[in-house]
Design a protein around this motif. Structure first.
Motif, PDB file in Angstrom:
ATOM      1  N   LYS A   1       0.612  -1.043   0.091  1.00 14.04           N
ATOM      2  CA  LYS A   1       0.223  -0.278   0.356  1.00 14.04           C
ATOM      3  C   LYS A   1       0.563   1.129  -0.234  1.00 14.04           C
ATOM      4  O   LYS A   1       0.593   1.961  -0.007  1.00 14.04           O
ATOM      5  CB  LYS A   1      -1.078   0.288   1.149  1.00 14.04           C
ATOM      6  CG  LYS A   1      -2.385  -0.078   0.446  1.00 14.04           C
ATOM      7  CD  LYS A   1      -2.954   0.205   1.978  1.00 14.04           C
ATOM      8  CE  LYS A   1      -4.233   1.287   2.336  1.00 14.04           C
ATOM      9  NZ  LYS A   1      -5.393   1.798   3.017  1.00 14.04           N
ATOM     10  N   LYS A   2       1.939   1.012   1.067  1.00 13.91           N
ATOM     11  CA  LYS A   2       2.863   3.012   1.108  1.00 13.91           C
ATOM     12  C   LYS A   2       3.738   2.470  -0.305  1.00 13.91           C
ATOM     13  O   LYS A   2       3.647   3.612  -0.721  1.00 13.91           O
ATOM     14  CB  LYS A   2       4.155   2.107   2.005  1.00 13.91           C
ATOM     15  CG  LYS A   2       4.478   2.744   3.171  1.00 13.91           C
ATOM     16  CD  LYS A   2       5.219   2.648   3.601  1.00 13.91           C
ATOM     17  CE  LYS A   2       5.080   3.034   5.463  1.00 13.91           C
ATOM     18  NZ  LYS A   2       6.003   2.455   6.040  1.00 13.91           N
ATOM     19  N   GLU A   3       3.486   1.532  -1.508  1.00 14.34           N
ATOM     20  CA  GLU A   3       4.439   1.778  -2.556  1.00 14.34           C
ATOM     21  C   GLU A   3       3.260   2.291  -3.764  1.00 14.34           C
ATOM     22  O   GLU A   3       3.207   3.093  -4.508  1.00 14.34           O
ATOM     23  CB  GLU A   3       4.712   0.815  -3.069  1.00 14.34           C
ATOM     24  CG  GLU A   3       6.166   0.672  -2.854  1.00 14.34           C
ATOM     25  CD  GLU A   3       6.787  -0.868  -2.755  1.00 14.34           C
ATOM     26  OE1 GLU A   3       6.757  -2.047  -3.387  1.00 14.34           O
ATOM     27  OE2 GLU A   3       7.901  -1.636  -2.020  1.00 14.34           O
ATOM     28  N   ASP A   4       1.946   2.373  -3.249  1.00 10.39           N
ATOM     29  CA  ASP A   4       1.034   2.400  -3.990  1.00 10.39           C
ATOM     30  C   ASP A   4       0.177   3.903  -3.995  1.00 10.39           C
ATOM     31  O   ASP A   4      -0.590   4.518  -4.436  1.00 10.39           O
ATOM     32  CB  ASP A   4      -0.218   1.659  -3.679  1.00 10.39           C
ATOM     33  CG  ASP A   4       0.151  -0.171  -4.649  1.00 10.39           C
ATOM     34  OD1 ASP A   4       0.735   0.328  -5.496  1.00 10.39           O
ATOM     35  OD2 ASP A   4      -0.829  -1.111  -4.714  1.00 10.39           O
ATOM     36  N   LEU A   5       1.684   5.331  -2.920  1.00  6.34           N
ATOM     37  CA  LEU A   5       0.666   6.076  -3.043  1.00  6.34           C
ATOM     38  C   LEU A   5       0.986   6.799  -4.314  1.00  6.34           C
ATOM     39  O   LEU A   5       1.623   6.443  -4.904  1.00  6.34           O
ATOM     40  CB  LEU A   5       1.579   6.644  -2.312  1.00  6.34           C
ATOM     41  CG  LEU A   5       2.166   6.308   0.000  1.00  6.34           C
ATOM     42  CD1 LEU A   5       3.482   7.145   0.067  1.00  6.34           C
ATOM     43  CD2 LEU A   5       0.934   6.693   0.178  1.00  6.34           C
ATOM     44  N   THR A   6      -0.442   7.793  -4.585  1.00 10.19           N
ATOM     45  CA  THR A   6      -0.028   8.376  -5.175  1.00 10.19           C
ATOM     46  C   THR A   6       0.718   9.695  -5.233  1.00 10.19           C
ATOM     47  O   THR A   6       1.722  10.009  -4.534  1.00 10.19           O
ATOM     48  CB  THR A   6      -1.655   9.511  -5.064  1.00 10.19           C
ATOM     49  OG1 THR A   6      -1.896  10.196  -3.856  1.00 10.19           O
ATOM     50  CG2 THR A   6      -3.167   8.776  -5.510  1.00 10.19           C
TER      51      THR A   6
ATOM     52  N   LEU B   1      -0.179  10.377 -15.701  1.00  9.47           N
ATOM     53  CA  LEU B   1      -1.580   9.727 -16.326  1.00  9.47           C
ATOM     54  C   LEU B   1      -2.580   9.221 -14.130  1.00  9.47           C
ATOM     55  O   LEU B   1      -1.191   9.115 -14.355  1.00  9.47           O
ATOM     56  CB  LEU B   1      -1.660   8.861 -17.591  1.00  9.47           C
ATOM     57  CG  LEU B   1      -1.345   8.879 -18.926  1.00  9.47           C
ATOM     58  CD1 LEU B   1      -1.326   7.928 -19.541  1.00  9.47           C
ATOM     59  CD2 LEU B   1      -2.451  10.455 -19.322  1.00  9.47           C
ATOM     60  N   ASN B   2      -3.384   9.577 -14.638  1.00  5.21           N
ATOM     61  CA  ASN B   2      -3.824   8.362 -13.602  1.00  5.21           C
ATOM     62  C   ASN B   2      -4.138   9.130 -11.998  1.00  5.21           C
ATOM     63  O   ASN B   2      -3.598   8.847 -10.753  1.00  5.21           O
ATOM     64  CB  ASN B   2      -3.382   6.942 -13.791  1.00  5.21           C
ATOM     65  CG  ASN B   2      -4.218   6.750 -14.803  1.00  5.21           C
ATOM     66  OD1 ASN B   2      -5.519   6.634 -14.946  1.00  5.21           O
ATOM     67  ND2 ASN B   2      -3.074   5.740 -15.420  1.00  5.21           N
ATOM     68  N   ASN B   3      -3.474  10.808 -12.084  1.00  7.03           N
ATOM     69  CA  ASN B   3      -4.138  10.941 -10.777  1.00  7.03           C
ATOM     70  C   ASN B   3      -4.025  12.380 -10.386  1.00  7.03           C
ATOM     71  O   ASN B   3      -4.292  13.122 -10.822  1.00  7.03           O
ATOM     72  CB  ASN B   3      -1.443  12.296 -10.574  1.00  7.03           C
ATOM     73  CG  ASN B   3      -1.384  10.984 -10.540  1.00  7.03           C
ATOM     74  OD1 ASN B   3      -0.955  10.430  -9.417  1.00  7.03           O
ATOM     75  ND2 ASN B   3      -0.244  10.946 -11.155  1.00  7.03           N
ATOM     76  N   ASP B   4      -6.225  11.548 -10.533  1.00  4.88           N
ATOM     77  CA  ASP B   4      -7.066  12.331 -10.406  1.00  4.88           C
ATOM     78  C   ASP B   4      -7.188  13.238  -9.161  1.00  4.88           C
ATOM     79  O   ASP B   4      -7.798  14.719  -8.764  1.00  4.88           O
ATOM     80  CB  ASP B   4      -8.245  12.261 -10.505  1.00  4.88           C
ATOM     81  CG  ASP B   4      -8.518  11.552 -12.340  1.00  4.88           C
ATOM     82  OD1 ASP B   4      -7.729  12.636 -12.639  1.00  4.88           O
ATOM     83  OD2 ASP B   4      -9.697  10.990 -12.385  1.00  4.88           O
ATOM     84  N   ASP B   5      -6.321  13.343  -8.484  1.00  2.35           N
ATOM     85  CA  ASP B   5      -6.284  13.912  -6.670  1.00  2.35           C
ATOM     86  C   ASP B   5      -5.521  14.997  -6.692  1.00  2.35           C
ATOM     87  O   ASP B   5      -5.606  16.260  -6.468  1.00  2.35           O
ATOM     88  CB  ASP B   5      -5.981  12.680  -5.813  1.00  2.35           C
ATOM     89  CG  ASP B   5      -4.886  12.081  -5.822  1.00  2.35           C
ATOM     90  OD1 ASP B   5      -4.032  12.079  -6.742  1.00  2.35           O
ATOM     91  OD2 ASP B   5      -4.258  10.918  -4.776  1.00  2.35           O
ATOM     92  N   LEU B   6      -4.043  14.439  -7.638  1.00  3.01           N
ATOM     93  CA  LEU B   6      -3.679  16.082  -7.541  1.00  3.01           C
ATOM     94  C   LEU B   6      -3.803  16.209  -8.722  1.00  3.01           C
ATOM     95  O   LEU B   6      -3.717  17.934  -8.203  1.00  3.01           O
ATOM     96  CB  LEU B   6      -2.118  14.660  -8.705  1.00  3.01           C
ATOM     97  CG  LEU B   6      -0.866  16.319  -9.007  1.00  3.01           C
ATOM     98  CD1 LEU B   6      -0.274  16.827  -7.267  1.00  3.01           C
ATOM     99  CD2 LEU B   6       0.430  15.518  -9.177  1.00  3.01           C
ATOM    100  N   LYS B   7      -4.845  16.118  -9.568  1.00  2.00           N
ATOM    101  CA  LYS B   7      -5.385  17.644 -10.992  1.00  2.00           C
ATOM    102  C   LYS B   7      -6.156  18.078 -10.157  1.00  2.00           C
ATOM    103  O   LYS B   7      -6.177  19.314 -10.240  1.00  2.00           O
ATOM    104  CB  LYS B   7      -5.558  16.644 -12.785  1.00  2.00           C
ATOM    105  CG  LYS B   7      -6.105  17.335 -13.017  1.00  2.00           C
ATOM    106  CD  LYS B   7      -6.325  16.603 -14.078  1.00  2.00           C
ATOM    107  CE  LYS B   7      -7.314  16.318 -14.287  1.00  2.00           C
ATOM    108  NZ  LYS B   7      -7.271  15.489 -15.403  1.00  2.00           N
TER     109      LYS B   7
END
Ligand code: ARG
Length: 263
Positions: free
Chosen positions: A22-27, A229-235
């Motif tokens: 999970k840690k590695e899957d951080l956004t 790509l796939n970083n909607d939270d950051l966007k």
């Protein structure tokens, strides 16, 4: 009993490895917050967007993109780190996670959208042509530039625009905008294409160069922040900051601050 211990151990291993993965899957957004640092990639020879300037005897990267980046870092509550590189190396640096975002007056083109995502557009400019002062009067329309040598920064939309004006073999692409300017000063090229504020800045800082009013039709003119790509939270977070800066009139304020210097 042994079985029970085995099952319990199994569950523990599962829970543990899940926790780790999970840690590695951080956004990217979570990573930025965790390291307390926003690393931006830029290409700093593009005044007033970003350029090198001596401030208090020290070389610094300044410009309105940098002011925007400072606000973004502030909103995220992290420090800002700037990495200066060739414009045509920025997207690779982003997709290999050497930087978190790109702020470099980058235009969100369909082609780039195949590999990266973009924030909302934060600033829009037109495209302009600069020539040598010895050639004043020579180019009355874009047609007059048909067989001339045009300089552009490598990997930019201006490279595509130049293809519509002159022959492909007459286009000179260089890594840095400042090098394109040098080529024009020494008459190795006949003209260069940059976004209008940049064209104006270089023309007013170099007596041998003149800004032309030749009109270029280009649909892609805006600047946006590139993210992976796939970083909607950051966007979402970036767009919120940009929205606030726009509504407070801050972006035009930043632009004006640096444009005055070049005029
Ligand atoms: N807007 C153009 C593009 O995206 C040029 C940007 C050049 N930026 C720079 N920092 N040198 O292709």
């Amino acid at each position: 009993m042994k079985k029970l211990i085995g099952i319990l151990l199994g569950i523990m291993v599962l829970v543990f490895s899940f926790g780790c993965s999970k840690k590695e899957d951080l956004t990217t957004l979570e990573k930025i917050k965790q390291k307390g640092e926003l690393v931006i990639g830029t290409s700093a020879s593009y005044p007033p967007y970003e350029f090198h300037k001596e401030v208090d005897g020290k070389d610094q990267i300044v410009g309105f993109d940098i002011d925007i980046a400072k606000e973004l870092a502030k909103d995220l509550g992290v420090k800002l780190t700037i990495k200066d590189m060739k414009f045509d190396g920025l997207i690779a640096a982003l997709t290999t996670n050497k930087i978190d975002i790109i702020i470099a007056g980058m235009t969100p083109t369909e082609e780039r959208k195949q590999t990266v995502d973009f924030s909302d557009v934060y600033y829009t400019a037109t495209q302009s042509i600069v020539i040598h002062k010895d050639d004043i009067g020579k180019f009355k329309s874009l047609d007059d530039l048909k067989n001339s040598k045009i300089g552009v920064q490598k990997g930019t939309i201006q490279e595509q625009i130049a293809k519509e004006i002159t022959n492909e073999e007459d286009i000179k692409g260089l890594a840095k905008a400042a090098d394109v300017v040098l080529q024009l000063k020494s008459k190795k090229i006949d003209a260069l294409i940059f976004e209008t504020p940049v064209a104006k800045a270089y023309a007013s800082n170099n007596d041998e160069l003149v800004f032309t009013n030749l009109k270029i039709n280009s649909e892609d003119n805006g600047s946006a922040i590139a993210i992976n790509l796939n970083n909607d939270d950051l966007k979402e977070v970036l767009n919120e900051s940009l929205k606030n800066l726009k509504s407070e009139g801050k972006i035009y304020e930043f632009v004006a601050n640096y444009s005055i210097e070049g005029e």
